[in-house]
Scaffold this motif. Structure first.
Motif, PDB file in Angstrom:
ATOM      1  N   LEU A   1      15.751   6.356   9.090  1.00 12.73           N
ATOM      2  CA  LEU A   1      14.454   6.445  10.476  1.00 12.73           C
ATOM      3  C   LEU A   1      13.938   5.239   9.702  1.00 12.73           C
ATOM      4  N   VAL A   2      13.210   4.877   9.486  1.00 10.98           N
ATOM      5  CA  VAL A   2      12.179   3.399   8.975  1.00 10.98           C
ATOM      6  C   VAL A   2      12.908   2.592   9.206  1.00 10.98           C
ATOM      7  N   THR A   3      13.240   1.595  10.146  1.00 11.68           N
ATOM      8  CA  THR A   3      13.836  -0.043   9.706  1.00 11.68           C
ATOM      9  C   THR A   3      13.367  -0.713   9.368  1.00 11.68           C
ATOM     10  N   GLN A   4      12.100  -0.894   9.721  1.00 16.52           N
ATOM     11  CA  GLN A   4      10.766  -2.144   9.439  1.00 16.52           C
ATOM     12  C   GLN A   4       9.728  -1.623   9.315  1.00 16.52           C
ATOM     13  N   ALA A   5       9.686  -1.939   7.406  1.00 17.88           N
ATOM     14  CA  ALA A   5       8.200  -1.298   7.136  1.00 17.88           C
ATOM     15  C   ALA A   5       7.431  -2.858   6.421  1.00 17.88           C
ATOM     16  N   LEU A   6       5.973  -3.872   7.048  1.00 18.05           N
ATOM     17  CA  LEU A   6       5.989  -4.466   7.201  1.00 18.05           C
ATOM     18  C   LEU A   6       4.374  -3.598   6.430  1.00 18.05           C
ATOM     19  N   ILE A   7       4.469  -5.265   4.558  1.00 14.99           N
ATOM     20  CA  ILE A   7       2.950  -4.965   4.117  1.00 14.99           C
ATOM     21  C   ILE A   7       1.602  -5.730   4.976  1.00 14.99           C
ATOM     22  N   PHE A   8       0.593  -4.985   5.442  1.00 12.50           N
ATOM     23  CA  PHE A   8      -0.627  -5.580   6.460  1.00 12.50           C
ATOM     24  C   PHE A   8      -1.403  -6.275   5.273  1.00 12.50           C
ATOM     25  N   ASP A   9      -1.809  -5.821   4.040  1.00 13.58           N
ATOM     26  CA  ASP A   9      -2.788  -4.801   3.372  1.00 13.58           C
ATOM     27  C   ASP A   9      -2.429  -4.878   2.103  1.00 13.58           C
ATOM     28  N   VAL A  10      -3.364  -6.021   1.162  1.00 11.85           N
ATOM     29  CA  VAL A  10      -3.317  -5.125  -0.365  1.00 11.85           C
ATOM     30  C   VAL A  10      -4.858  -5.030  -0.269  1.00 11.85           C
ATOM     31  N   TYR A  11      -5.200  -4.150  -0.722  1.00  7.27           N
ATOM     32  CA  TYR A  11      -6.781  -4.092  -0.920  1.00  7.27           C
ATOM     33  C   TYR A  11      -6.693  -3.476  -2.436  1.00  7.27           C
ATOM     34  N   GLU A  12      -7.900  -4.161  -3.290  1.00  8.00           N
ATOM     35  CA  GLU A  12      -8.636  -3.322  -4.350  1.00  8.00           C
ATOM     36  C   GLU A  12     -10.080  -3.464  -4.324  1.00  8.00           C
ATOM     37  N   GLY A  13     -10.922  -3.111  -5.155  1.00 11.82           N
ATOM     38  CA  GLY A  13     -12.702  -3.389  -4.970  1.00 11.82           C
ATOM     39  C   GLY A  13     -12.877  -2.047  -4.377  1.00 11.82           C
ATOM     40  N   GLU A  14     -14.360  -2.286  -3.544  1.00 10.91           N
ATOM     41  CA  GLU A  14     -15.095  -1.357  -3.347  1.00 10.91           C
ATOM     42  C   GLU A  14     -14.529  -0.251  -2.629  1.00 10.91           C
ATOM     43  N   HIS A  15     -15.176   0.878  -2.628  1.00 13.40           N
ATOM     44  CA  HIS A  15     -14.470   2.087  -2.564  1.00 13.40           C
ATOM     45  C   HIS A  15     -12.727   2.369  -2.312  1.00 13.40           C
ATOM     46  N   ILE A  16     -12.015   1.736  -3.817  1.00 10.97           N
ATOM     47  CA  ILE A  16     -11.179   2.034  -3.718  1.00 10.97           C
ATOM     48  C   ILE A  16     -11.591   2.382  -5.816  1.00 10.97           C
ATOM     49  N   GLU A  17     -10.902   3.994  -5.871  1.00 12.46           N
ATOM     50  CA  GLU A  17     -10.701   3.484  -7.824  1.00 12.46           C
ATOM     51  C   GLU A  17     -10.967   2.912  -8.575  1.00 12.46           C
ATOM     52  N   ALA A  18     -11.306   2.294  -9.160  1.00 12.81           N
ATOM     53  CA  ALA A  18     -10.527   1.164 -10.938  1.00 12.81           C
ATOM     54  C   ALA A  18      -9.173   1.774 -10.520  1.00 12.81           C
ATOM     55  N   GLY A  19      -8.451   0.567 -10.622  1.00 13.20           N
ATOM     56  CA  GLY A  19      -7.650   0.639 -11.645  1.00 13.20           C
ATOM     57  C   GLY A  19      -6.155   0.841 -10.374  1.00 13.20           C
ATOM     58  N   LYS A  20      -6.830   1.030  -9.166  1.00 15.75           N
ATOM     59  CA  LYS A  20      -5.694   1.672  -7.869  1.00 15.75           C
ATOM     60  C   LYS A  20      -6.211   0.939  -6.713  1.00 15.75           C
ATOM     61  N   LYS A  21      -5.347   0.638  -6.285  1.00 16.19           N
ATOM     62  CA  LYS A  21      -4.684  -0.481  -5.282  1.00 16.19           C
ATOM     63  C   LYS A  21      -4.928   0.275  -3.723  1.00 16.19           C
ATOM     64  N   SER A  22      -4.760  -0.032  -2.353  1.00 20.09           N
ATOM     65  CA  SER A  22      -5.045   0.412  -1.563  1.00 20.09           C
ATOM     66  C   SER A  22      -3.629  -0.811  -0.737  1.00 20.09           C
ATOM     67  N   VAL A  23      -2.289  -0.016  -0.672  1.00 26.42           N
ATOM     68  CA  VAL A  23      -1.578  -0.981   0.866  1.00 26.42           C
ATOM     69  C   VAL A  23      -1.314   0.169   1.463  1.00 26.42           C
ATOM     70  N   ALA A  24      -1.720  -1.106   2.474  1.00 21.68           N
ATOM     71  CA  ALA A  24      -1.848  -0.386   4.246  1.00 21.68           C
ATOM     72  C   ALA A  24       0.092  -0.918   4.584  1.00 21.68           C
ATOM     73  N   ILE A  25       0.056  -0.028   5.443  1.00 25.32           N
ATOM     74  CA  ILE A  25       1.720  -0.765   5.958  1.00 25.32           C
ATOM     75  C   ILE A  25       2.217   0.025   7.438  1.00 25.32           C
ATOM     76  N   ALA A  26       2.657  -1.039   8.501  1.00 24.80           N
ATOM     77  CA  ALA A  26       3.192  -1.102   9.787  1.00 24.80           C
ATOM     78  C   ALA A  26       4.562  -0.478   9.522  1.00 24.80           C
ATOM     79  N   LEU A  27       5.265   0.652   9.165  1.00 24.76           N
ATOM     80  CA  LEU A  27       6.268   1.383   9.614  1.00 24.76           C
ATOM     81  C   LEU A  27       7.054   1.652  10.733  1.00 24.76           C
ATOM     82  N   THR A  28       8.183   1.143  11.340  1.00 28.50           N
ATOM     83  CA  THR A  28       8.661   0.638  12.860  1.00 28.50           C
ATOM     84  C   THR A  28       9.802   2.176  12.497  1.00 28.50           C
TER      85      THR A  28
END
Lengths: 797, 344
Positions: free
Chosen positions: A736-763
Motif C-alpha cells: 500500500l505504501v507507494t512512496q517512502a520519501l526520506i526527508f530527514d536523517v538526524y543524529e545528536g541531541e535528544h537522540i541516544e548515542a549510536g542511534k539515528k532518527s530517520v524521518a519518512i513521508a509515506l504515501t
C-alpha cells in the motif's frame, strides 16, 4: 626512392618532357611523386677562367682573383679556398645566383676589396654532403682545362638533373630498378623502352662451384672476371650514382651499385684470390660471431642465410659480405654474385643486425627479376671490361634457373564487371601494348604473359588494376550498389551503448578517450572484473608505461583528472566506455568526478561532487535502462579495501555477482595518482548490464482513488542501511505504501548515542478503492511492528 | 428627491477619490449598507404618497445602481493597480546567470563515429565489431598478409605472443564478418573501432587510433559503386560540394587498391595550407576486395566480389574541426572537450 630524370632518360626518351607534368602523369598511374628537387642548385653558374690570383693585402688566406666569365669579360672575385690558383677553370656563381636556403650571390666587398661573385666547391651546389668526397667539401672544384669559358657550369659538369622522390607502394618495389620505372613511364607516354646493349665476350670456363643446400635461395649465379684495375669512375657514372643517392667509391664498387640501380638486382663481389676453395655453398646453420666487411662484429644465428666460402662466412646473404673475402684496391680477380634470396629470412636477419640497407630492400620486397640474372651478370662483366680494364671473362656458374612463363587470363567482362565500366576490347589491348605486355586475344579473353619484372601480377584482379590505372580512375562513374535490400540497425548492445553515452552527456558529463595500454604498476588498481593474475602483456612495448592492457578504465580517468588539475581545470566530471582486457574482453563504463558538479554561486547553488551525486548518476542510468531497483543491491566494500574508501563505497551486486562499484577513491590511491581533494568514481560491467533482458514498457492506469500521507520518524541503530528499512516498510504495508520519501536523517541531541532518527513521508494508496481510516491505522501498526521486530526501530517520542 | 441626487453626487465623487480597497468598502457600507445613507433615505418613503413613493423608488433604485456600478468599476481599477504594483515589486534582473544544468559532451571521435554509423545505417549497413586483442591469423593472414610479407613492415605491430597482437587495423573484422556469413552474401557492414601501431606518439602519430572499415560483398558490386558510396560519405562529412578523386595505391587485402582524396573543404579546392596547395586532401584507402581474402574467408570469388574501405576517424575529425595535433584526442583536456558540447 629517388629517381634521376637524366638517368631515366637513358632507358626511355623523356628529354622533351616537363618534369612537373611527368611527375603528375606517373603519380596518376600509381607511382606517387611525393617531391621533386634539382640535384644541384644555382641558376647563374658558369665556367670561368682564373687569369690572375693574388693574396688579399689584409688577409693571410683570401685571394683576389680576376676571373674571365665570358669571352672578354673579367670580374674580380675574392676567394677563400685554399686550392684556388691562376690558370684554373672553375665554377663561378655570378651576382644574382641563388644557391638555395636564402644564400644569394651579390656584388659586395670583402675586407675592403670588391668581390663580384663566388668560385664554388661541389658542396656549395647543394648536393647531399654525405655523398661527397672530402676534396669536394674542402675546396673549390677545378674543371679540366678544356672547359669552355662562359658555358653553363652545371650542364658542363653533368649535374644538371632533376630528382623525383617517388613513394613506391610495396607491390611496385620493382620500380626501384630504373628499367622497371622506364616501362611505367613508357606506358604513360606511349613510348618504347631502350635497354642497354650488352657486349658479348668469349667466355672462359670457370673453376667456380655453386652448391645450394636450402630452399631459401631459389637462384645463385657467380661470374668470374679477371684482371680488373681499381680507379676513379668516369664522371658520368659518379654523377649517376650521386643523382641516385649513392656515394661514388671507385669504379668496381660503383659498377655494382650502378647495375643494381639499373636492374634492381643487388650485386655482391668477392675477391677471387682470397678464396682457397673456389666453392660457394648457400646454407643456414652457422652460429658464431663474425667480423664483416665494415670491420664490426656481428652474431650470426643458425636461421641466417649464409653464402659460405672456405667453410666460413663468405657473406650474409643479401645483407653484408664477410671481411675475409671482400674486394679492395688491390683486387684483380673478382667473383660477381647475382642471387635471389628469401625475403622474409633476410628481413629477419637484417632487422636483428640493424643492417637494413637499400640493397636488402630489393630482396625483402620480392622486387627481384630473377629471370634476368644472367643478363645482370653479363652487364657487370661488360662494364668491368669497359670501365675497369677487365681482361678475362668467365662463364657464369649458377644453379638452374627455373622460371616458368606466367600467364594470367582476364576477360573484358571481368574487367568491366569489376570496375563498373564499359571499356572496349581495343582500349584494353592498347593498355597492355603500352605496358609492353605480350598477350593473345581470343574473343574477349586476354591471356597475358606477365613480364618477369612484374612479380606483383598473379591473378585477373591484378590485370584489372593495370587497366584501371592506365585508363584513369577519373573515368570511372559514380554509382551506388544495386543489390538485395539489407537492414541497417544497431544491435541492442550497440544501441544501448550509444544510449548510455547520451544519458551521461545529458547529465553533464564529458566523454573521454584514453589509452588501452597501461603500466604494470597500475594494471590491477580498481580491477574488479578481471582476475588479478591474468595479464595481456606486449612482447616489445614502446615503454614500460604502455606495456599491458588495462583491466579497469578508472586509472585512466584518474590520470585525466590529474592532467586537468595540472592545467587549471578544477572541476572534472568525465566518463568513458572502453573495452578492458585480460583473458576476456569486458566492456566497462567508468565515471570519475572531482570538484563541483553544479554551481550557480549567486543563487547559492554549490553542488559539490559527493557519493550521492555519483550514486544518482548511476541510478538515473539504471532507470533509463529499465534495470529496476529490485534487481540489484548496493553493498559496502570490504573494510580493508585499498582502492576505495571503505566507509564511502559500495559494490553493485546482482545476486552474488559484482556488476559495478560506486565510491570515493581511497586516500592512498589519491596520493598515488597525485589527486588533491576527494574523487568519486563508478565502474560498471556493460558486457553484463547491456545484455540483460528488461521488461517491455507497458502503460499502467493512473490511480483513480485518493492517496493519503503519513509522516513517521524512526529511531534505530546508526549502522542500519536505511534502504533495508524502507523495503521492510513497503513489504509489511502489503504494497500500500507507494512512496517512502526520506526527508530527514538526524543524529545528536535528544537522540541516544549510536542511534539515528530517520524521518519518512509515506504515501499510501490502493489502486482499487479509497482507503478507509481503519485500513490506514491497521497498516501503520503493521509497519511499526515490522520495523521494531527487524531493526529494533521505534517511533521517535 | 434632491436628497437622493445629493447623496449620489457625493458618493460618486468620494468613490472617485478613494485609493484603497478598504476605503472603497467603507464607502460601500456608508452608502449602501443596512445602516447606510441610502437605507436611511428610504425611511422617508413611508410618509410619501403612492405616486411620490413610486417615483422616489424609481430614482433611489437608479441612484443605488449607479453607486454600485461605480464601486464595482473602482474596485476593478484598484485591484488592477494593486496587481500592477505587486508585479512591479516582483521585478527581477533577467540578465543574471541561469540555473542551467551542467553541459556534457561526446568525445569528438564518438561524434564522428556516430555520424558515420548514421550515414551507413541509413544505406542498409550493419555495424560489426571485433576484438582489439586479435590473432595474427585474422589481422594479417586472412587479410592476405602472410608471414614475411613486405607490407607487414608498414604496420609495425604490438605483439602479445607469436600468435596474438593488438590489431593494427579494423580490417580483421572483415574476415570475422565474412566467415560468419558462411559464404553467402550480401554483406554490408561498417566496423568502427580502436586500432594500435607501434608508433611513438607525436603531433601526427598515435600508438592508438580509431578506424572505420567498410565492406560490401555481393555478386555485382563494382568499383563505380565504391566511388559512389565514398562520394556520399564525403558530402555528408564535409559538405555537399565535395568531390572525390581516386588514385592507384596498394593494400594487400584489396585489388585494385586506391587512395581517395576529397576536394578541400577549407578552400573549395583553390589551394590552402590544409590541402598543401593541391586542392585535394588524402582521406582514406579503399579498393575491391582481393579475391584471395574472399576465398580464405569462405566466399567463392568467381561468384562474389565487393569493395572495402578504411577511414581514419582522427583524420576525419582533424579535417572537419581543424584540429592539428592528434594528441588532443587523448589528452582529454576539458578546454578541448568543452568545445564539443554543441552539435557538430
Amino acid at each position: 626512392m629517388e629517381a634521376s630524370l637524366k638517368l631515366l632518360n637513358e632507358y626511355v626518351d623523356i628529354q622533351d618532357q616537363d618534369a612537373a607534368t611527368l611527375a603528375d602523369a606517373i603519380t596518376r598511374v600509381g607511382l606517387e611523386v611525393e617531391g621533386m628537387h634539382d640535384l644541384a642548385r644555382g641558376d647563374k653558374l658558369v665556367v670561368g677562367y682564373v687569369k690572375e690570383c693574388i693574396l688579399h693585402p689584409d688577409s693571410d688566406h683570401l685571394n683576389i682573383c680576376q676571373v674571365e666569365v665570358e669571352e672578354g669579360v673579367i670580374i674580380q672575385i675574392v676567394c677563400g679556398a685554399p686550392n684556388v690558383a691562376a690558370g684554373q677553370k672553375v665554377i663561378v656563381a655570378l651576382p644574382g645566383c641563388n644557391l638555395g636556403e636564402g644564400f644569394k650571390i651579390k656584388e659586395s666587398k670583402v675586407r675592403g676589396v670588391e668581390s663580384n661573385g663566388m668560385i664554388c666547391s661541389i658542396a656549395e651546389l647543394g648536393l647531399d654532403a654525405r655523398l661527397l668526397k672530402e676534396e669536394d667539401k674542402a675546396g673549390i672544384h677545378v674543371l679540366d682545362e678544356n672547359a669552355p669559358i662562359g658555358v653553363e657550369a652545371l650542364e658542363y659538369i653533368g649535374l644538371k638533373d632533376t630528382i623525383l622522390e617517388i613513394g613506391l607502394t610495396p607491390n611496385r618495389s620493382d620500380c626501384m630498378a630504373m628499367t622497371s620505372l622506364a616501362y611505367e613511364v613508357a606506358a604513360v607516354l606511349n613510348r618504347k623502352v631502350k635497354l642497354p646493349e650488352i657486349k658479348k665476350y668469349d667466355e672462359l670456363k670457370s673453376d667456380i662451384q655453386v652448391h645450394v643446400e636450402t630452399e631459401l635461395c631459389p637462384f645463385f649465379g657467380a661470374k668470374l672476371v679477371k684482371g680488373v684495375k681499381t680507379y676513379e669512375s668516369p664522371k658520368w657514372l659518379q654523377n649517376a650514382l650521386l643523382a641516385s643517392g649513392v656515394k661514388p667509391i671507385n669504379n668496381i664498387v660503383d659498377i655494382s651499385n650502378y647495375v643494381m640501380i639499373e636492374t634492381g638486382q643487388p650485386i655482391h663481389m668477392y675477391d677471387y684470390d682470397k678464396l682457397k676453395d673456389k666453392t660457394f655453398t648457400i646454407k643456414t646453420g652457422f652460429h658464431q660471431k663474425e667480423v664483416l666487411l665494415d670491420e664490426k662484429e656481428y652474431e650470426i644465428l643458425p636461421e641466417d642465410l649464409i653464402v659460405s666460402t672456405d667453410n666460413g662466412i663468405g657473406c650474409i646473404a643479401g645483407v653484408m659480405g664477410g671481411n675475409d673475402t671482400k674486394i679492395d684496391e688491390n683486387t684483380v680477380n673478382i667473383v660477381v654474385e647475382a642471387a635471389t634470396f628469401d625475403g622474409a629470412t633476410l628481413r629477419a636477419t637484417a632487422r636483428r643486425l640493424n643492417l637494413l640497407t637499400d640493397a636488402s630492400q630489393h630482396f625483402i620486397k620480392s622486387a627481384l627479376n630473377t629471370a634476368n640474372s644472367f643478363h645482370v651478370l653479363d652487364r657487370c662483366a661488360d662494364l668491368l671490361v669497359q670501365l675497369a680494364d677487365a681482361k678475362e671473362i668467365y662463364e657464369t656458374v649458377s644453379t638452374e634457373l627455373n622460371i616458368e612463363e606466367k600467364v594470367v587470363s582476364v576477360t573484358q567482362e571481368k574487367i568491366n564487371g569489376l570496375l563498373g565500366m564499359n571499356i572496349a576490347v581495343e582500349d584494353i589491348a592498347d593498355i597492355f601494348d603500352r605496358l609492353s605486355f605480350t598477350y593473345t586475344l581470343t574473343d574477349t579473353t586476354f591471356n597475358v604473359v606477365v613480364p618477369t619484372y612484374r612479380n606483383d601480377i598473379t591473378m585477373a584482379a591484378d590485370l584489372v588494376e593495370e587497366v584501371a590505372r592506365m585508363y584513369g580512375y577519373d573515368n570511372i562513374p559514380s554509382t551506388l550498389p544495386y543489390m538485395e535490400m539489407t537492414k541497417g540497425i544497431l544491435t541492442p548492445k550497440q544501441a544501448n551503448e550509444r544510449f548510455v553515452r547520451d544519458v551521461l552527456v545529458d547529465l553533464g558529463l564529458h566523454e573521454t578517450l584514453t589509452y588501452t595500454l597501461t603500466s604494470p604498476t597500475l594494471v590491477n588498481d580498481f580491477n574488479l572484473f578481471h582476475p588479478m593474475d591474468e595479464e595481456v602483456k606486449l612482447m616489445s612495448p614502446l615503454g614500460e608505461e604502455r606495456s599491458v592492457t588495462r583491466k579497469s578504465v578508472i586509472p585512466s580517468l584518474l590520470q585525466v583528472i590529474n592532467y586537468n588539475q595540472a592545467h587549471a581545470n578544477k572541476d572534472v566530471c568525465i566518463f568513458e566506455i572502453s573495452n578492458t582486457y585480460a583473458k576476456d574482453e569486458i566492456t566497462t563504463l567508468a565515471i570519475a568526478c572531482h570538484g563541483t558538479y553544479h554551481s550557480v554561486p549567486w543563487l547559492g547553488i554549490h553542488q559539490k561532487v559527493d557519493f550521492y551525486v555519483i550514486k544518482g548518476l548511476v541510478e538515473t542510468l539504471f532507470k533509463k535502462l529499465c534495470i529496476e531497483e529490485s534487481r540489484y543491491s548496493l553493498v559496502k566494500v570490504e573494510s580493508d579495501n585499498k582502492d576505495f574508501h571503505p566507509g564511502r563505497s559500495g559494490y553493485i551486486k546482482m545476486g552474488k555477482d559484482i556488476v559495478g562499484v560506486i565510491g570515493q577513491i581511497h586516500p592512498l590511491k589519491a596520493k598515488k595518482y597525485d589527486l588533491k581533494g576527494e574523487t568519486y568514481v563508478a565502474e560498471l560491467n556493460l558486457s553484463v548490464l547491456l545484455n540483460m533482458r528488461t521488461k517491455a514498457l507497458k502503460f499502467a492506469p493512473i490511480p483513480q482513488y485518493p492517496a493519503v500521507t503519513r509522516d513517521i520518524a524512526l529511531v534505530m541503530d546508526k549502522d542500519i542501511p536505511t534502504h533495508d528499512v524502507i523495503s521492510t516498510i513497503q513489504k509489511s504495508s502489503k504494497r500500500l505504501v507507494t512512496q517512502a520519501l526520506i526527508f530527514d536523517v538526524y543524529e545528536g541531541e535528544h537522540i541516544e548515542a549510536g542511534k539515528k532518527s530517520v524521518a519518512i513521508a509515506l504515501t499510501l494508496q490502493d489502486a482499487t478503492k479509497t482507503l478507509d481510516d481503519a485500513t490506514i491505522q491497521e497498516t501503520m501498526t503493521r509497519i511499526l511492528e515490522s520495523v521494531e521486530k527487524e531493526y529494533n526501530a521505534h517511533l521517535r517520542s | 428627491m434632491d436628497e437622493l441626487l445629493k447623496i449620489k453626487d457625493e458618493a460618486l465623487s468620494q468613490i472617485e477619490e478613494v485609493s484603497t480597497l478598504k476605503e472603497l468598502n467603507d464607502l460601500r457600507v456608508f452608502y449602501l449598507g443596512k445602516k447606510g445613507l441610502m437605507q436611511a433615505a428610504m425611511k422617508s418613503m413611508k410618509d410619501m404618497s403612492k405616486d411620490e413613493r413610486a417615483s422616489f423608488g424609481q430614482v433611489s433604485n437608479k441612484v443605488k445602481q449607479e453607486i454600485t456600478q461605480s464601486i464595482e468599476e473602482k474596485k476593478e481599477a484598484l485591484e488592477e493597480a494593486e496587481m500592477n504594483a505587486q508585479l512591479l515589486e516582483e521585478d527581477i534582473d533577467i540578465t543574471l546567470p541561469s540555473n542551467a544544468l551542467p553541459l556534457g559532451s561526446l568525445h569528438p571521435l564518438s561524434v564522428v563515429k556516430n555520424d558515420l554509423e548514421e550515414l551507413f545505417l541509413g544505406m542498409g549497413y550493419q555495424v560489426a565489431e571485433g576484438p582489439e586483442v586479435e590473432s595474427d591469423h585474422f589481422n594479417f593472414e586472412l587479410m592476405n598478409l602472410p608471414q614475411g610479407h613486405p607490407a607487414r613492415d608498414m604496420q609495425d605491430t604490438f605483439y602479445i605472443d607469436e600468435k596474438t597482437l593488438m590489431r593494427t587495423h579494423t580490417s580483421p573484422v572483415q574476415a570475422h564478418t565474412l566467415l560468419a556469413a558462411k559464404g553467402k552474401g550480401p554483406i554490408k557492414v561498417i566496423c568502427p573501432g580502436k586500432t594500435y601501431r607501434r608508433d611513438d606518439d607525436d603531433a601526427t602519430h598515435s600508438h592508438q587510433f580509431m578506424q572505420c572499415e567498410g565492406l560490401v560483398v555481393d555478386k555485382n558490386v563494382t568499383m563505380a559503386d565504391l566511388k559512389g558510396t565514398l562520394e556520399v560519405f564525403a558530402k555528408k562529412m564535409f559538405g555537399e560540394k565535395r568531390k572525390i578523386r581516386l588514385r592507384p595505391s596498394y593494400f594487400p587485402f584489396t585489388e585494385p587498391s586506391v587512395e581517395v582524396d576529397i576536394s578541400c573543404h577549407n578552400c573549395e579546392g583553390k589551394g590552402c595550407p590544409m590541402c598543401k596547395h593541391t586542392g585535394w586532401i588524402e582521406i582514406l584507402g579503399a579498393g575491391m576486395v582481393n579475391p584471395r581474402v574472399l576465398e580464405m574467408c569462405g566466399f567463392d570469388s568467381t561468384v562474389y566480389q565487393g569493395f572495402a574501405f578504411g577511414i581514419g576517424l582522427e583524420r576525419v575529425a582533424m579535417l572537419k574541426y581543424g584540429i592539428d595535433n592528434i594528441r588532443e584526442f587523448y589528452n582529454d583536456d576539458l578546454r578541448f572537450l568543452n568545445q564539443f558540447t554543441r552539435k557538430g
